[in-house]
Motif scaffolding. Structure first.
Motif, PDB file in Angstrom:
ATOM      1  N   SER A  79      -8.294   3.936   2.669  1.00 38.20           N
ATOM      2  CA  SER A  79      -8.407   5.379   2.453  1.00 38.20           C
ATOM      3  C   SER A  79      -7.720   6.094   3.601  1.00 38.20           C
ATOM      4  O   SER A  79      -8.381   6.677   4.464  1.00 38.20           O
ATOM      5  CB  SER A  79      -9.883   5.787   2.367  1.00 38.20           C
ATOM      6  N   TRP A  80      -6.396   6.043   3.641  1.00 44.98           N
ATOM      7  CA  TRP A  80      -5.605   6.645   4.716  1.00 44.98           C
ATOM      8  C   TRP A  80      -6.233   6.263   6.072  1.00 44.98           C
ATOM      9  O   TRP A  80      -6.624   7.130   6.862  1.00 44.98           O
ATOM     10  CB  TRP A  80      -5.516   8.151   4.556  1.00 44.98           C
ATOM     11  N   ASP A  81      -6.317   4.988   6.303  1.00 42.47           N
ATOM     12  CA  ASP A  81      -7.054   4.507   7.450  1.00 42.47           C
ATOM     13  C   ASP A  81      -6.197   4.087   8.633  1.00 42.47           C
ATOM     14  O   ASP A  81      -6.733   3.672   9.659  1.00 42.47           O
ATOM     15  CB  ASP A  81      -7.974   3.349   7.040  1.00 42.47           C
TER      16      ASP A  81
ATOM     17  N   TYR B  27       0.817  -1.212   0.000  1.00 43.40           N
ATOM     18  CA  TYR B  27       0.000   0.000   0.000  1.00 43.40           C
ATOM     19  C   TYR B  27       0.857   1.271   0.000  1.00 43.40           C
ATOM     20  O   TYR B  27       2.027   1.257   0.313  1.00 43.40           O
ATOM     21  CB  TYR B  27      -0.951   0.009   1.200  1.00 43.40           C
ATOM     22  N   ARG B  28       0.200   2.342  -0.361  1.00 50.99           N
ATOM     23  CA  ARG B  28       0.847   3.643  -0.403  1.00 50.99           C
ATOM     24  C   ARG B  28       1.066   4.153   1.018  1.00 50.99           C
ATOM     25  O   ARG B  28       0.258   3.893   1.909  1.00 50.99           O
ATOM     26  CB  ARG B  28      -0.048   4.608  -1.187  1.00 50.99           C
TER      27      ARG B  28
ATOM     28  N   ASP C  56      -2.159   4.085   3.411  1.00 50.24           N
ATOM     29  CA  ASP C  56      -3.361   4.131   2.565  1.00 50.24           C
ATOM     30  C   ASP C  56      -3.761   2.706   2.174  1.00 50.24           C
ATOM     31  O   ASP C  56      -3.679   2.320   1.010  1.00 50.24           O
ATOM     32  CB  ASP C  56      -3.067   4.991   1.340  1.00 50.24           C
TER      33      ASP C  56
ATOM     34  N   ALA D 216       3.314  11.648  -0.397  1.00 50.46           N
ATOM     35  CA  ALA D 216       2.925  10.244  -0.449  1.00 50.46           C
ATOM     36  C   ALA D 216       3.772   9.518  -1.471  1.00 50.46           C
ATOM     37  O   ALA D 216       4.228  10.112  -2.454  1.00 50.46           O
ATOM     38  CB  ALA D 216       1.442  10.098  -0.789  1.00 50.46           C
TER      39      ALA D 216
END
Length: 116
Positions: free
Chosen positions: A102-104, A32-33, A99, A50
């Motif tokens: 969703s940037w969680d 992931y990002r 991310d 990012a």
């Protein structure tokens, strides 16, 4: 779940440099990002930079372009933010984020203070 721990914040004079690091653990890191956000006193949290899982795509906020560099080391499960030519307005708490959806996932934050 992803656990994120930031380090490297501190006090620096304007024009100086700092390097922030974020260590990730838990869910497979490389898929992931990763990014950095910051929140200054009295302001909303804002995007800083990012980097995609491969490192092939990197994005920066206009306010830090040319001064900050984001990088990641998938073998060590770390992401870093090299901050050069720091300005007073860079003073904030800096957060590492993943991310996954969703940037969680977020770290606890590290304080960066730039003095005149």
């Amino acid at each position: 779940q992803v656990q994120l721990v930031e380090s490297g914040g501190g006090l620096v004079q304007a024009g100086g440099s700092l390097r922030l690091s974020c260590a990730a653990s838990g869910r497979t890191y490389s898929s992931y990002r990763m990014g950095w956000f910051r929140q200054a006193p009295g302001k909303e949290r804002e995007f800083v930079a990012a980097i995609s899982w491969s490192g092939g795509r990197i994005d920066y906020a206009d306010s830090v372009k040319g001064r900050f560099t984001i990088s990641r080391n998938n073998a060590k499960n770390t992401v870093s933010l090299q901050m050069n030519s720091l300005k007073l307005e860079d003073t904030a708490v800096y957060y590492c984020a993943a991310d996954v959806s969703s940037w969680d996932f977020w770290g606890q934050g590290t304080q960066v203070t730039v003095s005149a």
